[in-house]
Motif scaffolding. Structure first.
Motif, PDB file in Angstrom:
ATOM      1  N   UNK A 130       0.737  -1.181   0.066  1.00  0.00           N
ATOM      2  CA  UNK A 130      -0.122  -0.079  -0.110  1.00  0.00           C
ATOM      3  C   UNK A 130       0.772   1.241  -0.051  1.00  0.00           C
ATOM      4  N   UNK A 131       1.917   1.117   0.720  1.00  0.00           N
ATOM      5  CA  UNK A 131       2.891   2.290   0.955  1.00  0.00           C
ATOM      6  C   UNK A 131       4.007   2.297  -0.088  1.00  0.00           C
ATOM      7  N   UNK A 132       4.001   1.323  -1.049  1.00  0.00           N
ATOM      8  CA  UNK A 132       5.218   1.138  -2.071  1.00  0.00           C
ATOM      9  C   UNK A 132       5.312   2.465  -3.047  1.00  0.00           C
ATOM     10  N   UNK A 133       4.301   3.095  -3.540  1.00  0.00           N
ATOM     11  CA  UNK A 133       4.470   4.485  -4.252  1.00  0.00           C
ATOM     12  C   UNK A 133       4.956   5.665  -3.218  1.00  0.00           C
ATOM     13  N   UNK A 134       4.088   5.983  -2.286  1.00  0.00           N
ATOM     14  CA  UNK A 134       4.368   7.103  -1.476  1.00  0.00           C
ATOM     15  C   UNK A 134       5.624   7.152  -0.634  1.00  0.00           C
ATOM     16  N   UNK A 135       6.117   5.872  -0.274  1.00  0.00           N
ATOM     17  CA  UNK A 135       7.461   5.672   0.463  1.00  0.00           C
ATOM     18  C   UNK A 135       8.534   5.227  -0.390  1.00  0.00           C
ATOM     19  N   UNK A 136       8.100   4.912  -1.593  1.00  0.00           N
ATOM     20  CA  UNK A 136       9.238   4.655  -2.871  1.00  0.00           C
ATOM     21  C   UNK A 136       9.837   3.484  -2.303  1.00  0.00           C
ATOM     22  N   UNK A 137       9.334   2.248  -1.884  1.00  0.00           N
ATOM     23  CA  UNK A 137       9.561   0.882  -1.476  1.00  0.00           C
ATOM     24  C   UNK A 137      10.038   0.242  -2.587  1.00  0.00           C
ATOM     25  N   UNK A 138      11.141  -0.649  -2.728  1.00  0.00           N
ATOM     26  CA  UNK A 138      11.590  -1.254  -3.664  1.00  0.00           C
ATOM     27  C   UNK A 138      11.094  -2.839  -3.135  1.00  0.00           C
ATOM     28  N   UNK A 139      10.077  -3.436  -3.902  1.00  0.00           N
ATOM     29  CA  UNK A 139       9.839  -4.801  -3.562  1.00  0.00           C
ATOM     30  C   UNK A 139      10.048  -5.632  -4.525  1.00  0.00           C
ATOM     31  N   UNK A 140      10.500  -6.839  -4.267  1.00  0.00           N
ATOM     32  CA  UNK A 140      10.742  -7.794  -5.256  1.00  0.00           C
ATOM     33  C   UNK A 140      10.507  -9.114  -4.695  1.00  0.00           C
ATOM     34  N   UNK A 141      11.115 -10.311  -5.486  1.00  0.00           N
ATOM     35  CA  UNK A 141      10.512 -11.696  -5.136  1.00  0.00           C
ATOM     36  C   UNK A 141      11.845 -12.577  -4.786  1.00  0.00           C
ATOM     37  N   UNK A 142      11.896 -13.308  -3.872  1.00  0.00           N
ATOM     38  CA  UNK A 142      12.901 -14.342  -3.563  1.00  0.00           C
ATOM     39  C   UNK A 142      12.751 -15.396  -4.303  1.00  0.00           C
ATOM     40  N   UNK A 143      13.541 -16.435  -4.290  1.00  0.00           N
ATOM     41  CA  UNK A 143      13.554 -17.835  -4.801  1.00  0.00           C
ATOM     42  C   UNK A 143      12.456 -18.647  -4.680  1.00  0.00           C
ATOM     43  N   UNK A 144      11.874 -18.351  -3.323  1.00  0.00           N
ATOM     44  CA  UNK A 144      10.593 -18.892  -2.838  1.00  0.00           C
ATOM     45  C   UNK A 144       9.327 -18.429  -3.089  1.00  0.00           C
ATOM     46  N   UNK A 145       9.395 -17.262  -3.843  1.00  0.00           N
ATOM     47  CA  UNK A 145       8.260 -16.675  -4.360  1.00  0.00           C
ATOM     48  C   UNK A 145       7.809 -15.482  -3.395  1.00  0.00           C
ATOM     49  N   UNK A 146       8.413 -15.121  -2.241  1.00  0.00           N
ATOM     50  CA  UNK A 146       8.084 -14.274  -1.133  1.00  0.00           C
ATOM     51  C   UNK A 146       8.564 -12.870  -1.718  1.00  0.00           C
ATOM     52  N   UNK A 147       7.346 -12.057  -1.242  1.00  0.00           N
ATOM     53  CA  UNK A 147       7.808 -10.392  -1.397  1.00  0.00           C
ATOM     54  C   UNK A 147       8.994 -10.013  -0.497  1.00  0.00           C
ATOM     55  N   UNK A 148       9.988  -9.249  -0.811  1.00  0.00           N
ATOM     56  CA  UNK A 148      10.852  -9.245  -0.081  1.00  0.00           C
ATOM     57  C   UNK A 148      11.619  -7.625  -0.409  1.00  0.00           C
ATOM     58  N   UNK A 149      11.916  -6.861   0.999  1.00  0.00           N
ATOM     59  CA  UNK A 149      12.452  -5.645   0.504  1.00  0.00           C
ATOM     60  C   UNK A 149      13.893  -5.456   1.264  1.00  0.00           C
TER      61      UNK A 149
END
Length: 195
Positions: free
Chosen positions: A108-127
């Motif tokens: 939810x806060x990705x755009x306003x706080x400029x978070x970089x979210x990606x995926x690990x090898x297990x398919x889980x979201x990480x920052x």
């Protein structure tokens, strides 16, 4: 929602005092090391999250309830988690992969706080650790909590989600209209500006 549900969970739904996340970060003993149900309250609007029908306590709105521990598995194994461990370790100090609420907030806060979210090898979201720390800092300013002790909190959680006040950030057992939009956002297929 039936009045007796409000009466039974008054300290959760209508607490005399919300405990600010910043206070919990400074003193984790404010949260009992026991089983129970907790409410997460926020004092600002989150992008796209509807507040209609949510409970209000001062400047805060109740947007999520959770439990510690989870229900025993079908095989009978039980978690040793407590309110203190769940709130302090998972919500206020760990990674988004370990907390449904923390993960939702990050998206939810990705755009306003400029978070970089990606995926690990297990398919889980990480920052990155830096972004995780910024999320914790945001929660310290904007989040508060309430709780009620309960021996079998999973029974209470389901009842609150299905019969209680509107809880737009809960996903499991929820029929809230925001649920599907939140799931889409968490999948990485939409941005918070699309909500």
């Amino acid at each position: 929602m039936a009045n007796n549900l409000y009466d039974n969970f008054d300290t959760l739904l209508h607490p005399q005092r919300l405990i600010p996340a910043r206070e919990v970060l400074a003193d984790r003993s404010l949260i009992p090391d026991e089983r129970g149900v907790y409410g997460r309250w926020f004092n600002c609007g989150l992008p796209g999250v509807p507040l209609d029908g949510t409970l209000r306590g001062g400047e805060h709105h109740l947007l999520y309830v959770g439990i510690a521990p989870r229900a025993p598995s079908k095989a009978g194994s039980e978690s040793a988690s407590t309110l203190q461990r769940r709130i302090c370790r998972n919500h206020l100090g760990n990674r988004i992969a370990s907390s449904t609420l923390r993960r939702s907030l990050a998206w939810l806060l990705k755009a306003p706080l400029q978070f970089q979210i990606s995926w690990n090898a297990a398919g889980k979201a990480i920052m990155s650790r830096e972004d995780e720390d910024r999320l914790t800092g945001w929660m310290a300013v904007h989040a508060a909590m309430s709780f009620v002790r309960a021996e079998e909190p999973w029974q209470i959680e389901t009842k609150l989600i299905t019969e209680g006040p509107k809880l737009p950030l809960n996903i499991r057992d929820s029929a809230h209209p925001f649920r599907q939009r939140l799931l889409t956002l968490r999948s990485g297929k939409a941005s918070s500006t699309d909500l």
